[in-house]
Design an enzyme around this catalytic site. Structure first.
Site, PDB file in Angstrom:
ATOM      1  N   LYS A 118      45.079  29.253  39.450  1.00 27.07           N
ATOM      2  CA  LYS A 118      43.702  29.021  39.912  1.00 27.07           C
ATOM      3  C   LYS A 118      43.179  27.670  39.473  1.00 27.07           C
ATOM      4  O   LYS A 118      42.442  27.023  40.220  1.00 27.07           O
ATOM      5  CB  LYS A 118      42.776  30.130  39.400  1.00 27.07           C
ATOM      6  CG  LYS A 118      42.944  31.434  40.144  1.00 27.07           C
ATOM      7  CD  LYS A 118      41.717  32.298  40.006  1.00 27.07           C
ATOM      8  CE  LYS A 118      41.807  33.526  40.879  1.00 27.07           C
ATOM      9  NZ  LYS A 118      40.715  34.476  40.637  1.00 27.07           N
ATOM     10  N   LYS A 201      51.399  36.537  48.310  1.00 30.85           N
ATOM     11  CA  LYS A 201      50.561  37.727  48.169  1.00 30.85           C
ATOM     12  C   LYS A 201      49.418  37.713  49.191  1.00 30.85           C
ATOM     13  O   LYS A 201      48.879  36.639  49.467  1.00 30.85           O
ATOM     14  CB  LYS A 201      49.991  37.659  46.745  1.00 30.85           C
ATOM     15  CG  LYS A 201      49.360  38.882  46.219  1.00 30.85           C
ATOM     16  CD  LYS A 201      48.844  38.643  44.804  1.00 30.85           C
ATOM     17  CE  LYS A 201      47.670  37.697  44.773  1.00 30.85           C
ATOM     18  NZ  LYS A 201      46.917  37.647  43.521  1.00 30.85           N
ATOM     19  N   LYS A 204      42.346  37.039  49.177  1.00 29.47           N
ATOM     20  CA  LYS A 204      41.061  36.612  49.747  1.00 29.47           C
ATOM     21  C   LYS A 204      41.024  35.114  49.942  1.00 29.47           C
ATOM     22  O   LYS A 204      40.287  34.601  50.771  1.00 29.47           O
ATOM     23  CB  LYS A 204      39.919  36.939  48.759  1.00 29.47           C
ATOM     24  CG  LYS A 204      39.647  38.395  48.569  1.00 29.47           C
ATOM     25  CD  LYS A 204      38.650  38.618  47.424  1.00 29.47           C
ATOM     26  CE  LYS A 204      38.709  40.064  46.975  1.00 29.47           C
ATOM     27  NZ  LYS A 204      37.907  40.403  45.827  1.00 29.47           N
TER      28      LYS A 204
HETATM   29  P1  TYM Z   1      40.889  41.356  42.036  1.00 31.40           P
HETATM   30  O1  TYM Z   1      39.454  41.466  42.322  1.00 31.40           O
HETATM   31  O2  TYM Z   1      41.598  40.080  42.362  1.00 31.40           O
HETATM   32  O3  TYM Z   1      41.688  42.513  42.766  1.00 31.40           O
HETATM   33  C1  TYM Z   1      41.285  43.877  42.644  1.00 31.40           C
HETATM   34  C2  TYM Z   1      42.499  44.784  42.599  1.00 31.40           C
HETATM   35  O4  TYM Z   1      43.281  44.621  43.784  1.00 31.40           O
HETATM   36  C3  TYM Z   1      44.633  44.367  43.434  1.00 31.40           C
HETATM   37  N1  TYM Z   1      45.217  43.474  44.430  1.00 31.40           N
HETATM   38  C4  TYM Z   1      46.351  43.730  45.090  1.00 31.40           C
HETATM   39  N2  TYM Z   1      47.188  44.785  45.037  1.00 31.40           N
HETATM   40  C5  TYM Z   1      48.265  44.761  45.866  1.00 31.40           C
HETATM   41  N3  TYM Z   1      48.533  43.738  46.713  1.00 31.40           N
HETATM   42  C6  TYM Z   1      47.732  42.657  46.791  1.00 31.40           C
HETATM   43  N4  TYM Z   1      47.989  41.668  47.634  1.00 31.40           N
HETATM   44  C7  TYM Z   1      46.577  42.625  45.954  1.00 31.40           C
HETATM   45  N5  TYM Z   1      45.566  41.719  45.768  1.00 31.40           N
HETATM   46  C8  TYM Z   1      44.749  42.255  44.840  1.00 31.40           C
HETATM   47  C9  TYM Z   1      44.555  43.701  42.065  1.00 31.40           C
HETATM   48  O5  TYM Z   1      45.778  43.821  41.357  1.00 31.40           O
HETATM   49  C10 TYM Z   1      43.429  44.476  41.409  1.00 31.40           C
HETATM   50  O6  TYM Z   1      43.902  45.690  40.856  1.00 31.40           O
HETATM   51  N6  TYM Z   1      41.072  40.614  37.108  1.00 31.40           N
HETATM   52  C11 TYM Z   1      40.907  41.626  38.123  1.00 31.40           C
HETATM   53  C12 TYM Z   1      39.609  42.399  38.025  1.00 31.40           C
HETATM   54  C13 TYM Z   1      39.337  42.994  36.693  1.00 31.40           C
HETATM   55  C14 TYM Z   1      39.969  44.139  36.148  1.00 31.40           C
HETATM   56  C15 TYM Z   1      39.335  44.323  34.859  1.00 31.40           C
HETATM   57  C16 TYM Z   1      40.961  45.003  36.579  1.00 31.40           C
HETATM   58  C17 TYM Z   1      38.422  42.546  35.789  1.00 31.40           C
HETATM   59  N7  TYM Z   1      38.422  43.367  34.677  1.00 31.40           N
HETATM   60  C18 TYM Z   1      39.734  45.366  34.034  1.00 31.40           C
HETATM   61  C19 TYM Z   1      41.327  46.038  35.739  1.00 31.40           C
HETATM   62  C20 TYM Z   1      40.723  46.222  34.477  1.00 31.40           C
HETATM   63  C21 TYM Z   1      40.931  40.937  39.479  1.00 31.40           C
HETATM   64  O7  TYM Z   1      40.665  39.771  39.599  1.00 31.40           O
HETATM   65  O8  TYM Z   1      41.181  41.757  40.508  1.00 31.40           O
END
Ligand code: TYM
Length: 342
Positions: A118, A201, A204
């Site tokens: 990022k 992957k 967004k």
């Molecule tokens: P974020 O918002 O990027 O994504 C949310 C969830 O979606 C999953 N994900 C995917 N799974 C499969 N294939 C994909 N292409 C894909 N893109 C996204 C992510 O693995 C995630 O589970 N850091 C985290 C948010 C967060 C969090 C936490 C998660 C903040 N605090 C505590 C768990 C526990 C994030 O940016 O997810």
């Protein structure tokens, strides 16, 4: 440390940054719904403090937070059962994150691939919050003494860091206070790939909207994106081994499997030998059948924003019943003098 001392509790979060896509749904949201049940308390969060580690327009952030809340509920999260809230309204997350900033080491953060991806070549200009992001994530989880964290594969390294922080805190202070969290990275769709490039992957931030299916896409758009998805010229194999070196084929089979609650092998037993010209319409039909009811329910829920705000406010009150005592105990362990303590 004996993990059994901690009551099983699920925590996970999603960033309210723009549209939810199929990767978020299959890798996370659908599994959050599956984990709801009488055995474990489930806590789900819209991580708005994480969202602002990169610039967010304030009006867009508010809209995305409410829309994400609508998405959780439309997908099947019951706000009476699960605790559903936005992170900024439970101040103990940020308070514990500060303690963890003093436990985690610079080198640990520098190794995070998400930070490297990022921040890119312009690390000097990235926000300090983006660098410290995983420490806030560890706080999200550990301020609930959560034992199980369902996520997609891309969050694995952050969960390993969460374990490292818990272990170092417990060692530094000679306590058995924070649990060693179990990452729950399961199912056929822990890594949904771009529809345009099976080595990337689904995300967004991909500039091409054709690379992803958004939860708000209508039936025609979903069908068009699947029809145009990149594939190879061969027929589908009958065995999973035949998907090796065929990333686009594997991705579409995994998506079908996750959406129909089957294993990829079960899917191939049904569709092995078919050409993509036949498989893609099956996949499109399934995707529309599963996603359309969710997107129309999201739109309906967005019609009553006061109700969404009420649900979030109630969720954060319930969350604080858990987080306030855990933060108080943490402060005491660390040696902060406070009213009614020590
Ligand atoms: P974020 O918002 O990027 O994504 C949310 C969830 O979606 C999953 N994900 C995917 N799974 C499969 N294939 C994909 N292409 C894909 N893109 C996204 C992510 O693995 C995630 O589970 N850091 C985290 C948010 C967060 C969090 C936490 C998660 C903040 N605090 C505590 C768990 C526990 C994030 O940016 O997810």
């Amino acid at each position: 440390m004996t993990e059994t001392k901690f009551t099983p509790r699920v925590f996970s979060g999603i960033q309210p940054t723009g549209n939810l896509h199929l990767g978020n749904y299959l890798g996370a949201l659908k599994r959050f719904v599956d984990m709801q049940g009488p055995e474990m308390e489930t806590v789900y969060c819209m991580v708005d403090l994480h969202a602002i580690t990169t610039w967010q327009d304030p009006a867009d952030l508010m809209h995305s937070t409410r829309e994400l809340c609508a998405g959780f509920i439309a997908a099947g999260i019951d706000p009476e059962h699960s605790i559903l809230f936005n992170q900024s309204q439970v101040p103990e997350h940020a308070q514990l994150a500060w303690i963890f900033n003093c436990v985690a080491r610079m080198g640990w953060m520098q190794r995070m691939t998400q930070w490297k991806d990022k921040a890119g070549k312009n690390q000097q200009n990235a926000s300090l919050g983006l660098f410290a992001y995983p420490s806030l994530m560890a706080a999200d989880i550990l301020v609930y003494h959560a034992t199980h964290v369902p996520v997609g594969d891309d969050q694995k390294q952050h969960l390993e860091l969460t374990r490292d922080i818990a272990i170092k805190f417990n060692n530094d202070f000679g306590v058995d206070f924070f649990p060693i969290t179990e990452p729950v990275i399961e199912g056929a769709a822990t890594r949904v790939m771009s529809l345009r490039d099976g080595s990337k992957k689904m995300s967004k931030s991909d500039p091409s909207d054709m690379s992803r299916i958004n939860m708000t896409d209508d039936a025609d758009t979903i069908a068009k994106k699947i029809r145009k998805a990149k594939t190879d010229p061969d027929a589908l194999p009958s065995e999973v081994a035949g998907l090796e070196h065929r990333p686009e084929a594997r991705n579409l089979v995994n998506i079908y499997a996750a959406m129909s609650d089957q294993t990829p092998q079960q899917v191939l037993a049904e569709v092995g030998g078919k050409q993509f010209g036949e498989f893609k319409p099956m996949l499109a039909e399934l995707a529309v059948a599963k996603l359309s009811p969710i997107s129309s329910e999201m739109a309906r829920l967005m019609g009553d924003q006061a109700e969404i705000d009420r649900i979030l406010a109630r969720g954060s009150e319930r969350a604080r019943e858990i987080t306030a005592p855990i933060l108080r105990d943490t402060y005491e362990i660390v040696g902060m003098v406070g009213a009614g303590q020590n």
